[in-house]
Design a protein around this motif. Sequence first.
Motif, short mmCIF file in Angstrom:
data_model
loop_
_atom_site.label_atom_id
_atom_site.label_comp_id
_atom_site.label_asym_id
_atom_site.label_seq_id
_atom_site.Cartn_x
_atom_site.Cartn_y
_atom_site.Cartn_z
N LYS A 21 25.64 -3.40 25.70
CA LYS A 21 26.07 -4.80 25.54
C LYS A 21 26.88 -5.27 26.73
O LYS A 21 26.91 -6.47 27.04
N VAL A 22 27.53 -4.34 27.41
CA VAL A 22 28.27 -4.68 28.64
C VAL A 22 27.44 -4.37 29.87
O VAL A 22 27.25 -5.22 30.74
N ILE A 23 26.90 -3.14 29.94
CA ILE A 23 26.15 -2.73 31.13
C ILE A 23 24.94 -3.63 31.35
O ILE A 23 24.56 -3.94 32.48
N GLY A 24 24.32 -4.08 30.27
CA GLY A 24 23.13 -4.93 30.37
C GLY A 24 23.42 -6.38 30.62
O GLY A 24 22.49 -7.20 30.69
N ASP A 25 24.71 -6.74 30.77
CA ASP A 25 25.09 -8.14 31.01
C ASP A 25 25.98 -8.21 32.26
O ASP A 25 27.21 -8.19 32.16
N TYR A 74 14.36 -2.72 34.98
CA TYR A 74 15.13 -3.22 33.84
C TYR A 74 14.48 -2.71 32.57
O TYR A 74 13.40 -3.17 32.17
N ARG A 75 15.11 -1.71 31.96
CA ARG A 75 14.67 -1.20 30.66
C ARG A 75 15.82 -1.41 29.69
O ARG A 75 16.82 -0.67 29.74
N SER A 93 21.95 2.06 40.69
CA SER A 93 21.30 2.32 39.40
C SER A 93 22.36 2.69 38.36
O SER A 93 23.26 3.48 38.64
N ILE A 94 22.24 2.10 37.19
CA ILE A 94 23.08 2.49 36.04
C ILE A 94 22.13 2.91 34.93
O ILE A 94 21.35 2.10 34.42
N LYS A 95 22.21 4.18 34.56
CA LYS A 95 21.31 4.73 33.55
C LYS A 95 22.12 5.29 32.39
O LYS A 95 23.12 5.98 32.60
N LEU A 96 21.68 4.98 31.18
CA LEU A 96 22.35 5.45 29.97
C LEU A 96 21.45 6.47 29.27
O LEU A 96 20.28 6.21 28.99
#
Length: 693
Positions: A21-25, A74-75, A93-96
């Motif tokens: 919710k934060v990383i994707g915004d 963007y996934r 890159s930010i990967k979860l």
Amino acid sequence: MSADCVVLTVVVDHPRVTLWKVIGDPELYPRFFRGISFCQCVEVPTLARPGRYHLRASFGDGDILDHALTTMIYRAGEQVVFASEPDTGAWVSIKLLDGGAGRTEVKIVFFRPSLQHDRASNWHDSQILAWARDGLQRIVRYLSRTPELLPRNRKDLMAPPLKVAKTLIKAGIIAPTGPAKVVRQLRALATWGATLAGGYAAAAARSPKDVAIVDELGERTFTDVIERTTRLANGLADRGIGADRPVGVLARNHGTMIETLIACSKLGVDVVLLNTGLSAQQVEDIGIRHKLDAVISDDEFDGIVEYLPERTFRISTAAHSTHTGRPTIEKIISEGADTAIKSPEKPGRLIVLTSGTTGTPKGARRPTPKGLGEAASVLSRIPLKVGDRMLIAAPLFHSWGLAALQLSMPLRSTLVLRNKFDAEDTLAAIAEHKVTTLFAVPIMLQRILNLPAHVRARYDTSSLRIVASSGSALSGSMVTAFMDTFGDVLYNFYGSTEVSWATIADPADLRAAPTTAGRPPLGTRVAILGSNGEPMPPGSVGRIFVGNDMLFDGYTDGGGRKIEHDMMETGDTGFTDADGRLFVSGRDDEMIISGGENVFPRPVEEVLAALPQVEEVAVVGVPDAEYGQRLAAYVVVREGARLDEDAVRAYVHQRLARFSVPRDVTFLEALPRNQTGKVVKRLLTEGDWIDQH
């Protein structure tokens, strides 16, 4: 120098869906990552197309770094990869990844960070990792609802005397001079205190021959002002006006109004500053409520004051009034004695009326400053100097115009006044009088910007060092356009009649984050609190509370504002970013709940204000049978431009979430505004006003 590939892996105690919710915004990143001051979505990412963002960074050295970013990958819920546009070969890159038992492994990869900009070549891996870790920790605190530490209490936050002294020295208020002048200054302040009477008496003691006021009738020195206001005070006293008889003042910005306020200050009279946009019924109600024994007004407002009770003594500010038997200020001065006036037992209060955008204005009792500490607070963020030539375009009856007047006294400023605001006349006055400081409200700055470029070019405004704005929100697009036109001279002052000041944004803040309200000045505390007064987590939207030494003394009807932790509510909601800047989301009562989502009109207004076809815009919440509430946009289109409802909705939909898209779009010739330029939004939801416009 950093390596080509810098990797940070951290496991956090939150599930992936929550963290996304934060990383994707990315628009939320400024709240958590230091130095990222602004991020705006230009195109929302989907599986079919990349997202595009405008990101701005400022790392404390004054350089503003602008980046156009695109999402290479963007996934949703899993990974986002940002690259520069045009492509420099660098990316982030930010990967979860699932970390088990409600935990998430966060992997951040910085590839060739030294290619982002020139200064990055000096960064080391440890600095990059520490920066990213700090931002992630702030996100975790936000998601864990871990509250921010409250600012220290008022006693602990009192401005250190040395800082106050340094600020006053820098402004020139404390400066070497002859002992005789110092004695006269101190005697004036000891007699009258930090009131209008005391401020002008001290200025006259220090700079007797300097010009105090320039208006459309001519010039007056500080000595002239003191002599005339002594005669005026004696003349008013002869007519029965004293400390126990409150007076209303209804006037434009001119020297006679200021002299009236100073004379009333010498008598210890409470003065109600009447808004020039009030109706006759409102003035009558206020007169009865405040038991006004006299009203001093410009003749143009005769139709407004005529319904006051017969017992209300009427005085005209005109040099030659058209009313037989009504005394004028000039006549009272000519008949008044020049004998010294004994200082009152207690100073008279200035009562400012609230803006009245949501109903009938209420009177707010403004406190008398205790000394120069209050001036030092504002001067710590706005670098005014002794001898500035100050054009006060904001109405003097408004708290912002009044604040400018009060600041001008210790600075011994020359005040340049005009009865009515006109954009081109303001530029002409700046050029003619070499004005260094302009105090205005946002709509005035917008009117100046709206002048054709060839008209603005007629006037030399190079003397301007400071343009201080307050009274309502500045749109980010206007902030940037104004500074691009007039230079980095703009200061955004956020406060209210009730709390005085809260934060001030200087030009560096506004370049980095055009929509910011700035940072607290010396001796001021700002906190974001929840509905029950609890401190909010970092980055959270909550109610804005302020603590300083100039909180108002309550409304004249006995009401007040809520106090929590020794701070007063402003009535606004907002948040602070990772660098401590305040952002105002909107009025607490403007937030709507649409389909279960909390929605504020302000972000939608910011998006639409950036459209080149839009002159001005207001967004409000209206009832909705399906969603409970929805947003409605009211748009004024620039002359010669074309825009339709679908284009407005599509533009917002590209940049904001679905529930922020206004379903209703209405085009108007103008927005309803009060006398200080603030949009009266309640009129937009009243059918009668819309039908008439």
